[in-house]
Design an enzyme around this catalytic site. Sequence first.
Site, mmCIF file in Angstrom:
data_model
loop_
_atom_site.group_PDB
_atom_site.id
_atom_site.type_symbol
_atom_site.label_atom_id
_atom_site.label_comp_id
_atom_site.label_asym_id
_atom_site.label_seq_id
_atom_site.Cartn_x
_atom_site.Cartn_y
_atom_site.Cartn_z
ATOM 1 N N GLU A 182 69.805 -22.258 -16.923
ATOM 2 C CA GLU A 182 70.705 -21.474 -17.995
ATOM 3 C C GLU A 182 70.363 -20.019 -17.935
ATOM 4 O O GLU A 182 69.228 -19.563 -17.947
ATOM 5 C CB GLU A 182 70.684 -22.147 -19.328
ATOM 6 C CG GLU A 182 71.229 -23.872 -19.128
ATOM 7 C CD GLU A 182 71.069 -24.343 -20.336
ATOM 8 O OE1 GLU A 182 72.150 -24.980 -20.919
ATOM 9 O OE2 GLU A 182 70.109 -24.266 -21.329
ATOM 10 N N CYS A 231 70.020 -12.718 -20.893
ATOM 11 C CA CYS A 231 68.876 -13.559 -20.865
ATOM 12 C C CYS A 231 68.639 -14.335 -19.626
ATOM 13 O O CYS A 231 69.491 -15.375 -19.660
ATOM 14 C CB CYS A 231 68.916 -14.373 -22.252
ATOM 15 S SG CYS A 231 67.533 -15.235 -22.385
ATOM 16 N N CYS A 272 55.490 -25.728 -25.556
ATOM 17 C CA CYS A 272 55.326 -25.582 -27.059
ATOM 18 C C CYS A 272 56.105 -26.537 -27.879
ATOM 19 O O CYS A 272 57.211 -27.049 -27.259
ATOM 20 C CB CYS A 272 56.008 -24.206 -27.314
ATOM 21 S SG CYS A 272 55.283 -22.772 -26.197
ATOM 22 N N CYS A 289 67.664 -18.661 -28.695
ATOM 23 C CA CYS A 289 65.973 -18.814 -28.476
ATOM 24 C C CYS A 289 65.634 -20.374 -28.377
ATOM 25 O O CYS A 289 65.706 -21.025 -29.624
ATOM 26 C CB CYS A 289 65.285 -18.045 -29.426
ATOM 27 S SG CYS A 289 65.206 -16.362 -28.924
HETATM 28 N N1 SAH Z 1 58.005 -18.372 -22.394
HETATM 29 C C1 SAH Z 1 58.364 -17.290 -22.696
HETATM 30 C C2 SAH Z 1 59.757 -16.872 -22.718
HETATM 31 C C3 SAH Z 1 60.737 -17.938 -23.286
HETATM 32 S S1 SAH Z 1 61.204 -18.521 -24.939
HETATM 33 C C4 SAH Z 1 57.764 -17.136 -24.122
HETATM 34 O O1 SAH Z 1 57.012 -18.082 -24.474
HETATM 35 O O2 SAH Z 1 57.957 -15.971 -24.821
HETATM 36 C C5 SAH Z 1 61.718 -16.813 -25.715
HETATM 37 C C6 SAH Z 1 61.415 -16.915 -27.175
HETATM 38 O O3 SAH Z 1 62.128 -18.005 -27.949
HETATM 39 C C7 SAH Z 1 59.644 -17.288 -27.494
HETATM 40 O O4 SAH Z 1 59.498 -16.359 -28.241
HETATM 41 C C8 SAH Z 1 59.746 -18.780 -27.773
HETATM 42 O O5 SAH Z 1 58.634 -19.044 -28.361
HETATM 43 C C9 SAH Z 1 60.871 -18.560 -28.637
HETATM 44 N N2 SAH Z 1 61.536 -20.129 -28.988
HETATM 45 C C10 SAH Z 1 61.177 -21.451 -28.341
HETATM 46 N N3 SAH Z 1 61.729 -22.255 -29.019
HETATM 47 C C11 SAH Z 1 62.351 -21.725 -30.222
HETATM 48 C C12 SAH Z 1 63.189 -22.327 -30.885
HETATM 49 N N4 SAH Z 1 63.348 -23.633 -31.093
HETATM 50 N N5 SAH Z 1 63.504 -21.558 -32.089
HETATM 51 C C13 SAH Z 1 63.416 -20.249 -32.058
HETATM 52 N N6 SAH Z 1 62.698 -19.787 -30.972
HETATM 53 C C14 SAH Z 1 62.007 -20.390 -30.020
#
Ligand code: SAH
Length: 350
Positions: free
Chosen positions: A98, A111, A122, A339
């Site tokens: 995506e 993005c 995570c 995000c």
């Molecule tokens: N792997 C990378 C980039 C992908 S995610 C990273 O971890 O930075 C981009 C951002 O969205 C990251 O800051 C991630 O922690 C955040 N993110 C992931 N899940 C989320 C959620 N459910 N709500 C808000 N931000 C989230």
Amino acid sequence: MNNTMETTGLKDLRSLTSTEMQILAENLGQKKYRGRQLFSWVHKGTISFREMSDLPEVFISSLFDSYTIGRPSLIRHQKSKDGTEKFLFGLGDGNAVESVLMRYKYGNTVCVSSQAGCRMGCAFCASGINGLARNLTAGEIVSQVLEIELATGERVSRIVVMGTGEPFDNYDNLLKFINIIHDPLGKNISMRNITVSTCGLVPKILKFADDLPETGLAVSLHAPNDELRRKIMPVAKSYSLDQLIPACREYAKKTSRRITFEYALIAGVNDGDKELKELAQLLRGMLCHVNIISLNEVNETGLKSAGRRRAEEFKDYLNEHGVPATVRRSLGQDISGACGQLRLETGANS
Ligand code: SAH
């Protein structure tokens, strides 16, 4: 047209740098500048060799045997009421990724995803739920930008590598992608208009400062102490804050660039006064900026957002204590384009 490396054995021109195309031209008996012309055509979004009107027939027919312009298919295209658009692209081997187009006053930002799936796991993020399928090639990351331009007829001026995947877990292809998309013969997107987000792979943060000091860097922090961070971000078991924060300071020193720390507020997990105080203490005096994100809720995780008001309180406290902070505007929530909501197609978004 939809042929990619995986299915045809042909090499994807979208994966080659302009230098590689010059070498390719020479290897096929052409002058170097023919490679530069080829690169320009590919990054204008040209999808057929026949349109490359200033290239000699013989060059084109020799390319035909081994190269293709690897296009993903567009499986789904959704539009949010705030103008954000989400694209689900199908890759040659059946994987899907995506990408999200966001419209701002100053231009369009895309993005992009860097991997199909993610292995960082995570707790709050949708992208890791099914683990990692594979790394994307540089061409497959480039394609997300080119295909969105082709689909909308609009120019993309900024890129954030914040879609599915951990970009620093696919480091070489990430670097290649940035070099290709920055090339003045092609899209010519300024390094300063590209931001990469990492969950905190420390050795790569230091390497990135040397390799691409002008590109923006965001670090997903989400917790101000190791105990909590390890609970929600498994990467914290490999790299503690004692390693991560000095690496970020080093990055800022080397590049003179302000790092953005991302902190998504999860109700009852990282949104307490204790965490807020610890966060201010941790980042005090550092060249940085904190982006407070209201958690985008992902059904499977059961985690809840702490709400917009708490986000404002976090922001105000940090600013009052010398740590610049803002609350991130969340675009595309109604199309699961915000995000942490991007994921491989599992039916959960339909
Ligand atoms: N792997 C990378 C980039 C992908 S995610 C990273 O971890 O930075 C981009 C951002 O969205 C990251 O800051 C991630 O922690 C955040 N993110 C992931 N899940 C989320 C959620 N459910 N709500 C808000 N931000 C989230």
